[in-house]
Write a protein that holds these residues in place. Structure first.
Motif, PDB file in Angstrom:
ATOM      1  N   ASN A  80      -5.153   6.210  -7.989  1.00 17.40           N
ATOM      2  CA  ASN A  80      -3.874   6.735  -7.522  1.00 17.40           C
ATOM      3  C   ASN A  80      -3.794   8.188  -7.968  1.00 17.40           C
ATOM      4  O   ASN A  80      -4.546   8.617  -8.844  1.00 17.40           O
ATOM      5  CB  ASN A  80      -2.689   5.913  -8.047  1.00 17.40           C
ATOM      6  N   GLN A 138      -4.236   6.129  -2.175  1.00 16.80           N
ATOM      7  CA  GLN A 138      -3.477   5.017  -1.599  1.00 16.80           C
ATOM      8  C   GLN A 138      -1.983   5.217  -1.798  1.00 16.80           C
ATOM      9  O   GLN A 138      -1.219   4.274  -2.009  1.00 16.80           O
ATOM     10  CB  GLN A 138      -3.945   3.691  -2.204  1.00 16.80           C
ATOM     11  N   ASP A 190      -4.431   6.012   2.374  1.00 18.94           N
ATOM     12  CA  ASP A 190      -4.399   4.677   2.962  1.00 18.94           C
ATOM     13  C   ASP A 190      -3.224   3.953   2.301  1.00 18.94           C
ATOM     14  O   ASP A 190      -3.405   3.183   1.370  1.00 18.94           O
ATOM     15  CB  ASP A 190      -5.735   3.973   2.680  1.00 18.94           C
ATOM     16  N   ARG A 200      -3.284   0.287   1.556  1.00 17.63           N
ATOM     17  CA  ARG A 200      -4.516  -0.157   0.888  1.00 17.63           C
ATOM     18  C   ARG A 200      -5.370  -1.056   1.785  1.00 17.63           C
ATOM     19  O   ARG A 200      -6.137  -1.890   1.302  1.00 17.63           O
ATOM     20  CB  ARG A 200      -4.205  -0.890  -0.418  1.00 17.63           C
ATOM     21  N   TYR A 249      -9.125  -0.412   1.138  1.00 20.58           N
ATOM     22  CA  TYR A 249      -9.442  -0.900  -0.201  1.00 20.58           C
ATOM     23  C   TYR A 249      -9.600  -2.425  -0.194  1.00 20.58           C
ATOM     24  O   TYR A 249     -10.560  -2.976  -0.753  1.00 20.58           O
ATOM     25  CB  TYR A 249      -8.326  -0.529  -1.188  1.00 20.58           C
ATOM     26  N   GLY A 273       0.983   4.958  -5.702  1.00 22.57           N
ATOM     27  CA  GLY A 273      -0.049   3.973  -5.429  1.00 22.57           C
ATOM     28  C   GLY A 273       0.020   2.808  -6.387  1.00 22.57           C
ATOM     29  O   GLY A 273       0.726   2.839  -7.388  1.00 22.57           O
TER      30      GLY A 273
END
Length: 225
Positions: free
Chosen positions: A62, A95, A117, A120, A123, A169
């Motif tokens: 993050n 994220q 993203d 996530r 991820y 994040g």
């Protein structure tokens, strides 16, 4: 030579980077249409990053993470000419929300491509770890200069002084690094086990085909090999 379909990629643990190697299958078809967002909030499919070039993609935990901040500090020092000579794109993905990209780039001096993203999706679909795993034999990251206590204090302070107070994040999400493209070819993959388990930048760039490398030890200088 790696095959185009169902590529086997190396995940290297930092206990012994060269000696301890396992193999991991990842399928880019699962994530190619996931949306990423630039600093203006404009979306594009993940596959746009690697369709036409080989790309080194770094996933950070993050934007408040002190170890990720130190890592991106060093990524910012990679010579642009070295990447251009090798035909390599360098991309960082976080994220958080798009509005956190610009402050993080200003903080680290990072001038290459950066996206987020927020859900996530990439991820999760690639199977990156959530929560941390530490081992006694793990090597210290060559890029993290901050100690745990001061690093966390600085992270908290940045969260408190941010125009939009949030943690930017999921704090438990771990990152990783992949080398992909052109097309769906995967050359290398490393998923971080914890906040200090970054791939050394010098080795990562060498795996991608960059012929110049940086010495991040004492004096920052370019070494031609």
């Amino acid at each position: 030579m790696a095959e185009m379909l169902s590529p086997i990629t190396r995940q290297v643990s930092k206990e012994k980077w060269e000696d301890r190697t396992t193999f991991l299958d990842i399928n880019l078809q699962d994530v190619e249409d996931c949306l990423i967002y630039d600093r203006r909030g404009v979306s594009s499919p993940f596959k746009s990053l690697y369709q036409h070039s080989k790309t080194v993609i770094i996933f950070v935990r993050n934007f408040l993470c002190y170890s990720c901040k130190d890592y991106v500090d060093d990524l910012s020092k990679v010579p642009r000419g070295a990447l251009e000579e090798a035909g390599i794109r360098l991309v960082v993905i976080g994220q958080s929300a798009p509005q956190h990209i610009e402050p993080f780039c200003m903080l680290t001096g990072y001038s290459y491509e950066m996206y987020v993203d927020p859900q996530r999706s990439i991820y999760l679909k690639l199977g990156m770890k959530r929560e941390e795993t530490f081992t006694d034999s793990a090597l210290p990251s060559p890029h993290v200069k901050s100690g745990l206590f001061m690093g966390q204090i600085k992270s908290i302070w940045r969260a408190m002084t941010s125009p939009t107070f949030d943690f930017q994040g999921d704090l438990h999400q771990q990152g990783g690094a992949i080398i992909v493209g052109p097309g769906s070819q995967v050359h290398f993959c490393h998923f971080d086990m914890n906040r200090l388990d970054h791939m050394p930048i010098t080795w990562l760039l060498q795996l991608a085909g960059v012929q110049q490398t940086l010495d991040f030890s004492d004096k920052r200088k370019i070494i031609h090999v």
